[in-house]
Enzyme design. Structure first.
Site, PDB file in Angstrom:
ATOM      1  N   ASP A 119      48.487  34.996  50.055  1.00 43.62           N
ATOM      2  CA  ASP A 119      49.401  34.926  48.645  1.00 43.62           C
ATOM      3  C   ASP A 119      50.888  35.372  49.155  1.00 43.62           C
ATOM      4  O   ASP A 119      51.943  35.037  48.490  1.00 43.62           O
ATOM      5  CB  ASP A 119      48.892  36.149  47.726  1.00 43.62           C
ATOM      6  CG  ASP A 119      47.662  35.536  46.994  1.00 43.62           C
ATOM      7  OD1 ASP A 119      47.910  34.383  46.435  1.00 43.62           O
ATOM      8  OD2 ASP A 119      46.725  36.325  47.046  1.00 43.62           O
ATOM      9  N   SER A 174      39.260  28.667  47.845  1.00 44.59           N
ATOM     10  CA  SER A 174      39.694  29.361  49.123  1.00 44.59           C
ATOM     11  C   SER A 174      38.670  29.608  49.920  1.00 44.59           C
ATOM     12  O   SER A 174      38.542  29.876  51.252  1.00 44.59           O
ATOM     13  CB  SER A 174      40.531  30.504  49.005  1.00 44.59           C
ATOM     14  OG  SER A 174      39.774  31.692  48.545  1.00 44.59           O
ATOM     15  N   HIS A 175      37.452  29.665  49.465  1.00 38.63           N
ATOM     16  CA  HIS A 175      36.143  29.899  50.309  1.00 38.63           C
ATOM     17  C   HIS A 175      34.925  28.462  50.179  1.00 38.63           C
ATOM     18  O   HIS A 175      33.939  28.617  50.660  1.00 38.63           O
ATOM     19  CB  HIS A 175      35.317  30.981  49.974  1.00 38.63           C
ATOM     20  CG  HIS A 175      35.956  32.407  50.341  1.00 38.63           C
ATOM     21  ND1 HIS A 175      36.491  32.969  49.674  1.00 38.63           N
ATOM     22  CD2 HIS A 175      35.836  32.808  51.686  1.00 38.63           C
ATOM     23  CE1 HIS A 175      37.049  34.293  50.286  1.00 38.63           C
ATOM     24  NE2 HIS A 175      36.920  33.933  51.462  1.00 38.63           N
TER      25      HIS A 175
END
Lengths: 338, 338
Positions: A188, A47-48
């Protein structure tokens, strides 16, 4: 045909630079962003990782980010360095400020690097781990767009306000953690909504402030902090230290650049470094060695130190390169125009 | 006959001094301890109020505490002051170190006061509120006796490791929090055991590391941190910053003085102060004013700021004095020999 693409670390670096420079980022900004997203990718923090390049390019296209901003260093006080990012990405400001932070921490014992007016999208652990790599103890905090209600409230006000910490362990990986003070990432909840699943209680409240397990109601309402009123207090502290203390905005004053508008994504970050050698002189190594006892006793009882999965991934990636979805690779190569 | 006694604040101060000086504490130590327990009593924090005088006297009788130790100030670095408490109570060391902390923070922008080798029993908020009363932002952390297991573990290793924070709000009470990183105070589990009640899940694990609602099993096992792995990481950070960083022990190396033994109750405390005026110069007031918007928006949505109950009690006590159980008053007057 595989739906994943494996790149060497060098290929990932070159692709990242090509995407950024091909979309108007200065070489300095592109290099700083590349180092952060490749570090995340090699640690399998997807995600990064390279995925974030798309958001950077999009933000720049929408006017939410200055791709050529030159960070302006202000040598504010014996233990304070401020860097005005001038609406550029925070990462170059961090790199430019880091030598000041290190030198001032060694001299004064503790020192603060305050980054102002920056576009911030990155994880904090790559920064605090650069500090612990110099034998210093690092703490970093940043406010983010307000999606989180304070304990007892019902309206988004606090950011997901992450805090990261890294403690140097000579000869091995540092003790590092990096967590959002929200109970969960906003993404999420979005994933649950798309999958038609309910969310666990305690993640969010609806617009009336009532607990909800409906992800759509949660997204319309507010997320909660981890740890009830304690997490809420901690998040408020982070908002104050990385906001008004350093002359920057509060989380609720920022919002992301969108398709339609450049938004107001710019905010601050506070980074604190402590120098064990300056605190303790010749005794520093003895006490750093002694800290190992705490880590040993954590592991001994079957608990894990934070970040171990990342460090294991880092070793794998150094051997095998990094693997990203083919669809992401296609999008990045298209963005890079290669 | 009432089972409670109301004292003016001055009477509470005189009684506290009489208890401490009557039991061998130097006037300096007695005065520092008195100020802390009376501050807690006027804020109706009974567990850190006059009741604690009994524990101080007991610890001194058991040899766990030097009642005459002279704090030794070490001007360690431009932003670091260390105070060796020489096994005396931490409170006098804090008072002696505070002027250095303030001066160095104003000069450097940030500064640390490290107290070593101290007997520590007090709440942290009276200290961080002395810092915010000077217009600075205060953070304090201390490790305590190890009753808490790390996330994923089963054995006591971490202290209840509290953290306190105070932000100056000119003209009104500061934004202050002070919380243990354990999910609950050990005393709360003891109270459930005595009352024959079960404890909620999530407070503790038994000796095998399994969740338990039996308070006796919990006391034999280990308490848990608040907020799962995030709280556990935070507690570990506190143990490191207030331990090895400042050249002091880890939580599991301390234990309380008992009837039979002086124990090894001495440990460290780290106090950090940030100076908004040094960070921001002439803009400091503007940004402190701006921080008020965060507090207003917390209150506006029906949430409370931390410490409000204490501040309300403080106003009441200034008018009406402090009320303590008669049995406690009897014990204190007996201890004071008056």
């Amino acid at each position: 045909m595989s739906d994943a693409v494996t790149l060497t670390v060098e290929q990932a670096e070159r692709l990242s630079l090509a995407v950024l420079e091909g979309n108007g980022f200065s070489h300095d900004h592109a290099s700083a962003i590349m180092r952060s997203v490749v570090a995340a990718q090699t640690d399998e923090c997807h995600s990064h990782g390279l995925y974030r390049l798309i958001g950077c390019v999009q933000a720049a296209r929408n006017g939410g980010l200055d791709t050529h901003a030159a960070p302006e260093i202000m040598d504010q006080a014996p233990a304070i360095t401020r860097v005005n990012a001038h609406k550029g990405c925070s990462l170059l400001s961090f790199e430019k400020g880091l030598p000041y932070l290190i030198e001032k921490s060694r001299h004064c014992g503790v020192s603060v690097l305050a980054i102002n007016n920056s576009f911030h999208f990155s994880a904090l652990w790559p920064e605090v781990e650069q500090i612990s790599a110099h034998g210093l103890v690092g703490v970093a905090m940043t406010p983010t767009h307000a999606f989180v209600a304070p304990a007892g409230g019902s309206k988004p006000l606090l950011g997901t306000n992450p805090i990261a910490f890294s403690w140097p362990r000579p000869g091995t990986t540092p003790y590092t953690f990096d967590f959002a003070t929200s109970v969960i990432a906003r993404g999420d909840i979005e994933l649950h909504r798309r999958a038609g699943k309910t969310i666990p209680e305690g993640w969010a409240v609806d617009q009336a402030g009532a607990p909800t397990t409906d992800p759509a109601e949660a997204l319309a309402g507010a997320m909660l902090t981890f740890g009830g009123h304690k997490g809420s207090a901690l998040s408020t502290m982070i908002g104050l230290l990385a906001g008004p203390l350093i002359g920057d905005v509060l989380g609720h004053e920022t919002h992301a650049a969108t398709e339609d508008a450049p938004g107001n994504p710019h905010h601050g970050e506070i980074i604190i470094a402590f120098s064990p050698e300056t605190f303790l002189g010749a005794d520093a190594q003895k006490h750093l060695d002694h800290a190992e006892e705490l880590f040993e006793r954590i592991i001994e009882q079957g608990a894990r130190l934070p970040s171990q999965r990342r460090f294991e991934a880092r070793e794998r990636s150094a051997q095998n390169g990094v693997t990203i979805p083919k669809v992401l690779h296609d999008e990045l190569t298209a963005l890079a125009g290669v």
